[in-house]
Design a protein around this motif. Structure first.
Motif, PDB file in Angstrom:
ATOM      1  N   GLN A  31       0.832  -1.218   0.000  1.00  0.00           N
ATOM      2  CA  GLN A  31       0.000   0.000   0.000  1.00  0.00           C
ATOM      3  C   GLN A  31       0.865   1.266   0.000  1.00  0.00           C
ATOM      4  O   GLN A  31       0.661   2.160  -0.817  1.00  0.00           O
ATOM      5  CB  GLN A  31      -0.909   0.007   1.233  1.00  0.00           C
ATOM      6  N   ALA A  32       1.798   1.354   0.931  1.00  0.00           N
ATOM      7  CA  ALA A  32       2.547   2.595   1.132  1.00  0.00           C
ATOM      8  C   ALA A  32       3.836   2.656   0.330  1.00  0.00           C
ATOM      9  O   ALA A  32       4.425   3.741   0.187  1.00  0.00           O
ATOM     10  CB  ALA A  32       2.859   2.758   2.621  1.00  0.00           C
ATOM     11  N   PRO A 196       4.179   4.866  -3.251  1.00  0.00           N
ATOM     12  CA  PRO A 196       2.913   4.325  -2.727  1.00  0.00           C
ATOM     13  C   PRO A 196       1.922   3.965  -3.827  1.00  0.00           C
ATOM     14  O   PRO A 196       2.003   4.487  -4.946  1.00  0.00           O
ATOM     15  CB  PRO A 196       2.376   5.489  -1.880  1.00  0.00           C
ATOM     16  N   PHE A 198      -1.856   3.447  -2.916  1.00  0.00           N
ATOM     17  CA  PHE A 198      -2.967   3.230  -1.974  1.00  0.00           C
ATOM     18  C   PHE A 198      -4.226   2.820  -2.713  1.00  0.00           C
ATOM     19  O   PHE A 198      -4.617   3.446  -3.702  1.00  0.00           O
ATOM     20  CB  PHE A 198      -3.225   4.508  -1.165  1.00  0.00           C
ATOM     21  N   ARG A 199      -4.865   1.764  -2.228  1.00  0.00           N
ATOM     22  CA  ARG A 199      -6.100   1.252  -2.834  1.00  0.00           C
ATOM     23  C   ARG A 199      -7.157   1.057  -1.751  1.00  0.00           C
ATOM     24  O   ARG A 199      -6.860   1.043  -0.557  1.00  0.00           O
ATOM     25  CB  ARG A 199      -5.832  -0.091  -3.525  1.00  0.00           C
ATOM     26  N   GLU A 201      -9.490   2.882  -0.589  1.00  0.00           N
ATOM     27  CA  GLU A 201      -9.664   4.043   0.302  1.00  0.00           C
ATOM     28  C   GLU A 201      -8.656   4.091   1.459  1.00  0.00           C
ATOM     29  O   GLU A 201      -8.874   4.764   2.455  1.00  0.00           O
ATOM     30  CB  GLU A 201     -11.095   4.082   0.868  1.00  0.00           C
ATOM     31  N   GLU A 202      -7.562   3.359   1.338  1.00  0.00           N
ATOM     32  CA  GLU A 202      -6.508   3.438   2.344  1.00  0.00           C
ATOM     33  C   GLU A 202      -5.713   4.727   2.151  1.00  0.00           C
ATOM     34  O   GLU A 202      -5.616   5.244   1.029  1.00  0.00           O
ATOM     35  CB  GLU A 202      -5.567   2.229   2.254  1.00  0.00           C
ATOM     36  N   THR A 203      -5.159   5.240   3.229  1.00  0.00           N
ATOM     37  CA  THR A 203      -4.312   6.437   3.193  1.00  0.00           C
ATOM     38  C   THR A 203      -3.054   6.160   4.022  1.00  0.00           C
ATOM     39  O   THR A 203      -2.933   5.109   4.656  1.00  0.00           O
ATOM     40  CB  THR A 203      -5.030   7.655   3.796  1.00  0.00           C
ATOM     41  N   PHE A 204      -2.156   7.110   4.005  1.00  0.00           N
ATOM     42  CA  PHE A 204      -0.925   6.955   4.785  1.00  0.00           C
ATOM     43  C   PHE A 204      -1.261   6.750   6.264  1.00  0.00           C
ATOM     44  O   PHE A 204      -0.694   5.872   6.930  1.00  0.00           O
ATOM     45  CB  PHE A 204      -0.037   8.196   4.613  1.00  0.00           C
ATOM     46  N   PHE A 205      -2.214   7.540   6.771  1.00  0.00           N
ATOM     47  CA  PHE A 205      -2.521   7.463   8.197  1.00  0.00           C
ATOM     48  C   PHE A 205      -3.310   6.210   8.556  1.00  0.00           C
ATOM     49  O   PHE A 205      -3.171   5.667   9.659  1.00  0.00           O
ATOM     50  CB  PHE A 205      -3.260   8.720   8.656  1.00  0.00           C
ATOM     51  N   SER A 206      -4.142   5.744   7.649  1.00  0.00           N
ATOM     52  CA  SER A 206      -4.871   4.506   7.950  1.00  0.00           C
ATOM     53  C   SER A 206      -3.911   3.321   7.992  1.00  0.00           C
ATOM     54  O   SER A 206      -4.052   2.415   8.816  1.00  0.00           O
ATOM     55  CB  SER A 206      -5.977   4.268   6.915  1.00  0.00           C
TER      56      SER A 206
END
Length: 893
Positions: A31-32, A196, A198-199, A201-206
């Motif tokens: 993801q990241a 990164p 991200f897929r 709806e993931e984000t760095f903070f999630s």
């Protein structure tokens, strides 16, 4: 290992290397990307390293007993924060057992599912396996720390072998694994996975929120601080070394897996040929594999690669079952650590009696004082949460509870450094108060990043427990930084205040009350407290007389005893004992030396000497001279009289229990201890005295405070009743003002007084101008006065001159015929005022009246006491007030 540094490092590493290492780290890299994954690990490490430094500082600032995070926080910040965090941290560790066991059970159920051997269904199988597992873990824990520590070492060996197994596997890219996305180390794969992607709806903070629980094991070793031979050495070395090793392993594995495995793979061996015309530019394409269908064909089944397969590490490893063993090792070791930690933290909390209801869990068993009751309670809590069987429900609150502990540990170091207490001398020097503050703030931010509602819930629980402990005020004194900072703030503000000149707008009555023992004259104390509480200073002066050696012993014991009594009875006052030859000397010492800087008394308060006629007149002389001494040092004077009396000290040796009525029909329980307890009833006078002593503790109801302002003393006679009416118990009372005047100017004087009071912004219900104040008193009252003073007269006209002179020299308190004639008008005025007081103020709650003052050396002590006696007898509680002619009221804003 049981009692050394190695055991500490083992425990920390086992808790930090959790399930996340094996089944989530590869997904986070997908993801990241490698770059942001290292940043995620770095951010988590920053928080844990700062907390590790703070933990090391606290742990090396004195001997560390059992209780881990609770002990560290409570001894630093005090019982309020320590009690709050101790309870939730113990609970969090108990629930953490459930989280790790459920993680273990889920992995076992996955294996059963792959082999088609489920017992009932997935959810119930997790419950069954989890329940069996926690029973086995409880048995290992109860077996003692030594067995538990040996188990930890075995689990760590398995964990290290699993990690080694993965590393070896990265250098052996088998052809059978390439369709699943594993190609071995490759620069193209590294570059493709560095950024990164991200897929869903993931984000760095999630992603950070998912990873951070992996780093929450740094206090695992501190939680068994009581079982370490040298916690001051073990905690800093073990914590920081464990953080360093585990961080390097996390970063190494993140980079390795990101350099070997592509993000998406089909697992289909037929995707090996790539047509030259295909617009395929991925790293897999360059390695002759086409996984583009994962992006171009909706519904394509791509179960492999970093983004799709949680078991990447098993696939990459040289021997997959060893990775499963590593997962089991990580979960079971963490569960075991938490199962041992929670009871020990709870036991330490219960031993401190912060929550009396949990006292039964303080008991330990065996030579190691094992908290068996705590083990059973932890087991039951864990079992309850295991039955939920949902890891995602359990995890967020636990992480927030741990982070709340980290935040408070960091804040403890900042707070202790800020307080500059000489007792804050950590042997560990590599910390900084501002970095600790940043760490505390970061922990709070991370709590919200992980789960905002769980963070709010945690704050509410901590605040609720903090308020409870603050209200209960447990009888403990640990020399916390809260005490040190309170002292420092008081000192700094006192010094700052000392440089500020007094101003009439800021005047407040700061009272030195000659109470003797504070509990001997409760009515005096409560009445003065009514106008000093939250407004001004109140010091209870106690003069010890007699042999110096004995008095010095009494001074030291009384100081602690009576200050505690004042605090327990919610009196905002200080107790100041002194030793002196007599009351006058003691009073002078107190008036000159009591207080600090601007916080010094400006008003002397004494009780009326009711028994003056039966006393040694030298004591009466001393009493009167106190007033003159007060005026000499610019004090105001207040004399308080209750017709029943003030002193109940003679009742404190009868060993009796009394119930005296208090506000709202409740009863105040008074016990006077004595070695010879009896249940004899009080006589009527003593019962009235006891009732009167508590009358100012209850709500006063709708009545009047009558102010007889007969002299302009600067306004103190008006200010005191105004301050009394601002208090809750007196708020329904109205002020009535009485002044002297001429019969033909009554309306004019009333209007003038009303205007004056309005300018002073003092509410009043009525003003009465007394035109007959100088009328001669009734004959029977004059006769009664003359009868009262008869034993104290000199009658020099009936004696030889030499005899009279000698008698006057030996007994200067006697009233001469000449003096009596000279001050006849003033005598009649006091008698007349008493008649008017009985006529107008007999139903008032209290009377505040200007105190008549006699010129020093001009009026004998007996005559002056007779004036005060006749003025104030047979009346409601009366305050005779005389300011020092310094203005205490002003028109101006």
């Amino acid at each position: 290992c049981v009692r050394g540094n190695k055991c500490f490092r083992v425990r920390c590493m086992l808790n930090i290397w959790g399930v996340m290492l094996f089944i989530r780290l590869s997904w986070i890299v997908g993801q990241a990307g490698i770059g942001l994954s290292v940043l995620v690990i770095g951010m988590a490490t920053v928080v844990t390293t700062i907390t590790g430094l703070s933990t090391s500082a606290i742990a090396t600032n004195g001997f560390v007993r059992g209780g881990g995070a609770y002990y560290l926080i409570s001894r630093s910040l005090g019982p309020e924060f320590g009690g709050a965090i101790g309870l939730i941290f113990a609970f969090a560790n108990a629930v953490a057992v459930a989280m790790y066991v459920v993680g273990f059970a889920e992995t076992v159920v996955e294996l059963l599912k792959e082999n088609g051997t489920l017992m009932i269904d997935e959810m119930n199988d997790i419950r069954i396996i989890g329940a069996i597992t926690v029973v086995i873990l409880l048995g290992i824990s109860i077996a003692g720390m030594e067995w538990e520590a040996k188990a930890q070492i075995v689990l760590l060996v398995i964990l290290i072998l699993a990690i080694g197994n993965f590393v070896i596997g990265t250098f052996i890219p088998l052809d059978s694994k390439k369709p699943k996305g594993f190609f071995g180390y490759n620069a193209d794969i590294f570059m493709e996975n560095f950024g990164p992607d991200f897929r869903q709806e993931e984000t760095f903070f999630s992603v950070f929120a998912i990873f951070f629980p992996a780093a929450t094991g740094i206090l695992a070793g501190a939680n068994i601080s009581g079982d370490l031979a040298d916690p001051q050495s073990a905690i800093p070395k073990g914590t920081l070394l464990a953080i360093l090793i585990t961080t390097l392993v996390y970063v190494g594995i993140a980079v390795s897996v990101g350099s070997c495995v592509v993000r998406d793979a089909t697992g289909n061996v037929n995707d090996t040929f790539v047509n030259e015309l295909t617009n395929c530019t991925t790293a897999a394409c360059k390695l002759n594999y086409n996984f583009s269908s994962c992006h171009t064909q909706p519904g394509a089944e791509c179960h492999y690669g970093l983004m799709n397969n949680f078991q990447v590490m098993s696939m990459v490893s040289g021997f997959a079952p060893l990775i499963s063993a590593g997962i089991f090792s990580a979960t079971l070791s963490s569960a075991l650590a938490s199962l041992v930690s929670a009871p020990k933290i709870f036991q330490a909390l219960c031993k401190d009696s912060i929550y009396p209801g949990f006292q039964m869990f303080a008991k330990g068993y065996g030579k190691n004082n094992e908290p068996l009751r705590g083990y059973i309670l932890t087991f039951l809590i864990a079992l309850g949460f295991i039955l939920i069987a949902e890891l995602n429900v359990i995890a967020p609150i636990i992480s927030n509870f741990f982070l709340a502990s980290y935040a408070l540990i960091n804040f403890s170091v900042f707070h202790a450094s800020l307080a500059k207490s000489p007792g804050w001398r950590p042997a560990f020097k590599y910390y900084n108060m501002w970095i600790s503050l940043v760490g505390a703030i970061l922990c709070c931010i991370v709590m919200f990043v992980i789960n905002w509602w769980a963070a709010l819930l945690t704050y509410v629980i901590v605040l609720g427990l903090y308020i409870y402990v603050t209200y209960k005020k447990p009888d403990v004194n640990w020399g916390s930084s809260t005490q040190a900072l309170t002292y420092l703030n008081a000192l700094q503000h006192s010094i700052r205040l000392a440089g500020v000149e007094d101003h009439v707008k800021n005047f407040r009555p700061q009272c030195l009350i000659m109470t003797g023992a504070p509990n001997a004259r409760p009515a005096l104390l409560h009445l003065v407290h009514a106008f000093t509480k939250n407004v001004g200073l109140m010091i209870c002066g106690h003069v010890h007389m007699g042999p110096r050696r004995q008095a010095m012993k009494e001074l030291s014991t009384d100081l602690a005893k009576y200050q505690r009594w004042l605090i327990k009875n919610k009196m905002k006052a200080f107790y100041a004992p002194v030793h002196a030859e007599d009351l006058r000397d003691g009073g002078q010492y107190l008036m000159q030396a009591a207080g600090l800087g601007r916080m010094r008394p400006n008003t002397l308060v004494v009780g009326f000497k009711k028994n003056w006629r039966q006393s040694d007149m030298r004591d009466v002389e001393t009493y009167i001279n106190l007033f003159h001494d007060a005026f000499d040092v610019q004090y105001g004077v207040v004399v308080i009289r209750l017709k029943e009396g003030l002193d109940i000290s003679h009742l404190q040796g009868q060993g009796m229990t009394y119930f005296v009525p208090c506000a709202k029909h409740k009863f105040h329980h008074i016990f006077f201890p004595d070695s010879k307890s009896s249940s004899s009833p009080l006589n009527l006078a003593d019962q009235r005295l006891l009732d009167a002593s508590s009358q100012f503790q209850k709500k006063q109801g709708k009545s009047n405070i009558d102010v007889w302002w007969l002299f302009d003393d600067g306004g103190l006679t008006l200010l005191i009743p105004y301050l009394i009416t601002t208090k809750k118990k007196w708020k329904d009372c109205k002020i009535r003002v009485f002044i002297g005047g001429k019969i033909n100017r009554i309306d004019h004087d009333r209007r003038a007084m009303a205007t004056l009071l309005s300018k002073f912004r003092i509410d009043f219900s009525d003003i009465m101008v007394l035109g007959d104040i100088n009328t001669k008193p009734k004959k029977e009252n004059i006769a009664a006065f003359e009868k009262m003073i008869e034993p104290f007269r000199l009658h020099e006209d009936d004696k030889e001159q030499e005899v009279a002179d000698k008698m006057k020299e030996d007994e200067p308190w006697r009233i001469t015929d000449n003096e009596l004639e000279l001050y006849k008008t003033k005598t009649y005025r006091q008698i007349r005022l008493n008649e008017l007081l009985k006529e107008h103020s007999s139903t008032a709650n209290i009377i505040v009246m200007s105190l008549p003052v006699a010129r020093k050396g001009a009026v004998s002590s007996a005559l002056y006491m007779a004036w005060l006696e006749v003025l104030s007898k047979d009346l409601p509680p009366i305050l005779l007030v005389r300011g020092n002619h310094q203005s205490v009221l002003t028109f101006y804003s």
